[in-house]
Design an enzyme around this catalytic site. Sequence first.
Site, PDB file in Angstrom:
ATOM      1  N   GLU A   1       1.699  -0.170  -4.854  1.00 55.54           N
ATOM      2  CA  GLU A   1       0.845   0.963  -5.175  1.00 55.54           C
ATOM      3  C   GLU A   1       1.695   2.211  -5.012  1.00 55.54           C
ATOM      4  O   GLU A   1       2.274   2.443  -3.945  1.00 55.54           O
ATOM      5  CB  GLU A   1      -0.364   1.050  -4.241  1.00 55.54           C
ATOM      6  CG  GLU A   1      -1.253   2.235  -4.603  1.00 55.54           C
ATOM      7  CD  GLU A   1      -2.164   2.691  -3.476  1.00 55.54           C
ATOM      8  OE1 GLU A   1      -3.142   3.411  -3.759  1.00 55.54           O
ATOM      9  OE2 GLU A   1      -1.893   2.362  -2.310  1.00 55.54           O
TER      10      GLU A   1
ATOM     11  N   ASP B   1       0.816  -1.202   0.000  1.00 60.72           N
ATOM     12  CA  ASP B   1       0.000   0.000   0.000  1.00 60.72           C
ATOM     13  C   ASP B   1       0.858   1.263   0.000  1.00 60.72           C
ATOM     14  O   ASP B   1       1.804   1.391   0.794  1.00 60.72           O
ATOM     15  CB  ASP B   1      -0.911  -0.002   1.237  1.00 60.72           C
ATOM     16  CG  ASP B   1      -1.753   1.253   1.350  1.00 60.72           C
ATOM     17  OD1 ASP B   1      -2.597   1.459   0.469  1.00 60.72           O
ATOM     18  OD2 ASP B   1      -1.549   2.021   2.309  1.00 60.72           O
TER      19      ASP B   1
END
Length: 607
Positions: A296, A259
């Site tokens: 990401e 993330d």
Amino acid sequence: MKIGSCYLGNDRCEFTVWAPTLKEVAVQILSSDRRLLPMQQDEQGYWKLTVDGVAPGTQYYYKLEGNIDRADPASQFQPAGVHGPSEIVDRNTFTWTDNNWSGVPLEEMIIYELHVGTFTAEGTFESMIPQLKDLRELGINAIEIMPVAQFPGDRNWGYDGVFPFAVQDSYGGPEGFKKLVDACHEHGISVILDVVFNHIGPEGNYFADFGPYFTKKYSGDWGDAMNFDSQYSDGVRNYFIENALYWFEDYHIDGLRLDAIQAILEFGARPFLRELADAVATVSKELGRKLYLIAESDLNDVRTIRSKEIGGYGIDAQWNDDFHHSLHTLLTGENDRYYQDFGKIEQLEKSYREGFVYSGQYAPHRKRRHGSSSVEEPGYQFVVFSQTHDQIGNRVLAERLSKLVSFEGLKLAAGAIFLSAFVPFIFMGEEYGEEVPFFYFVSHSDEPLIEAIRKSKQEEFKAFAGRGEMQDPQSPDTFNKCKLNWENRKEGKHKILWELHQKLIKMRQTIPALKKLDKKSLEVSSVEDEKLLFIRRWSDDSQIFAILNFNNKEVNFTAAPPSGNWQKVLDSSDSKWMGHGSQLPDNLESGQELTVKPQSFVVYEVK
């Protein structure tokens, strides 16, 4: 350095916790005799102790400096939630049936993102297992699960997780998660787990009591930044590397989605991501199958996915937001927020050809030059999508694309994703045009924190002024409105869209020109005024030629395909797909006058 509680068998357990600046740490065993056992510190700041007479299921705290009881930062199970004690787990009791599992290669993945709590009515790991057959029938061979690390309460996106090693109790805990992963492998589905290494959630976060997990050196997006490069940072880096390896070794996970890596803040000679990639590569060799890291990132920095031999970090792939933004603006016409940097067909053309749209030029929304060129990076290093949890949930009404564009637009979005030379990704329910929203939701118990979250979201949603009222993130109703309506996929336009996705996936897996993710075996061009995009891909004797019309009206043009016997294999405007009826020929020849329907796509193949 292994951390946490490690059950050794025969009612013996080894405890290891990092607390480099403390003078006294003990294990508080919460069995009937409530033993308090002092630990010994090594030169790296790890406190250790092996204890007899403790069985799996025994709960414990660490007592710090003789007066503070805290759960284990590396707890594997928090059955009483983020404020309760940790529980010893026997990592070796589960009977795995996936001994012959070798995983799905990244370049062959069809990724399906899902949230455990809203994927089924029950919201548990085990309730997901019956759905795997349908996903496999669709053609899905990889699921990406939003974070399962223990969070406050029983509903959360997962990015407020507080115990990165502990599987959420309300989802079914360690046993339930292992059952799901094992079942996925039985169905030929790889499992990618979303993990958060850039911050720890606020409620129940007592990590600072153990040591310098955080730093004031940087301003983090979600509170104090994690300490990846200041004093004692070796312990923090080891903590997250051990977490990554734990998922691969103990839970047989096939890949991790990292993330928001732009929020992993550090400045040093040994980038954490490179160190992580090296550790995963070592374990991958030991386990005998390729394990993946997918980042990401909104940095458009090719160093993320380049090998360390040429100065990169060695991450296998990354999400490509530029592709999404280019596609979204063409489909919806939106031009607010970061979408103001997009909106031209030539930008989507560039993304198909290269990956990143912004590769060093000025970005109006960012008010600076942005990105680096990804022209040399192979297609399988980019994951592309038309929807994700973020792109839906970070809207005031949390609308899916099904509420923003026509049915023709939904079909076009699917075609755009699966005709690319990148790894395709869809968000749960997208395959049948699910219409329920996917709001941001939490279930905290700290009232000031709840109010702070409400105010933060209100501020964030000012960009959507006049478009609707914000839903209360804390309300159970907000969460319940996000549950999928699985029955819809069997009727009407939902069934047609599901079948279209199935057809596109099958084409991608059986037509060599689509299966080969090689940007060098690709030609793409566009006509800006008409919003037309042309794609040709090839592999040896296999060729496809696709026409995508992003215009809201019919477009007439003269065909100019390469030589060959081009036969139509899929036309989204055909009545079969509930289109308005195609005017395109079954056989395509150069010089033909063609009319392509609004928001439609067609694929021809050389036969």
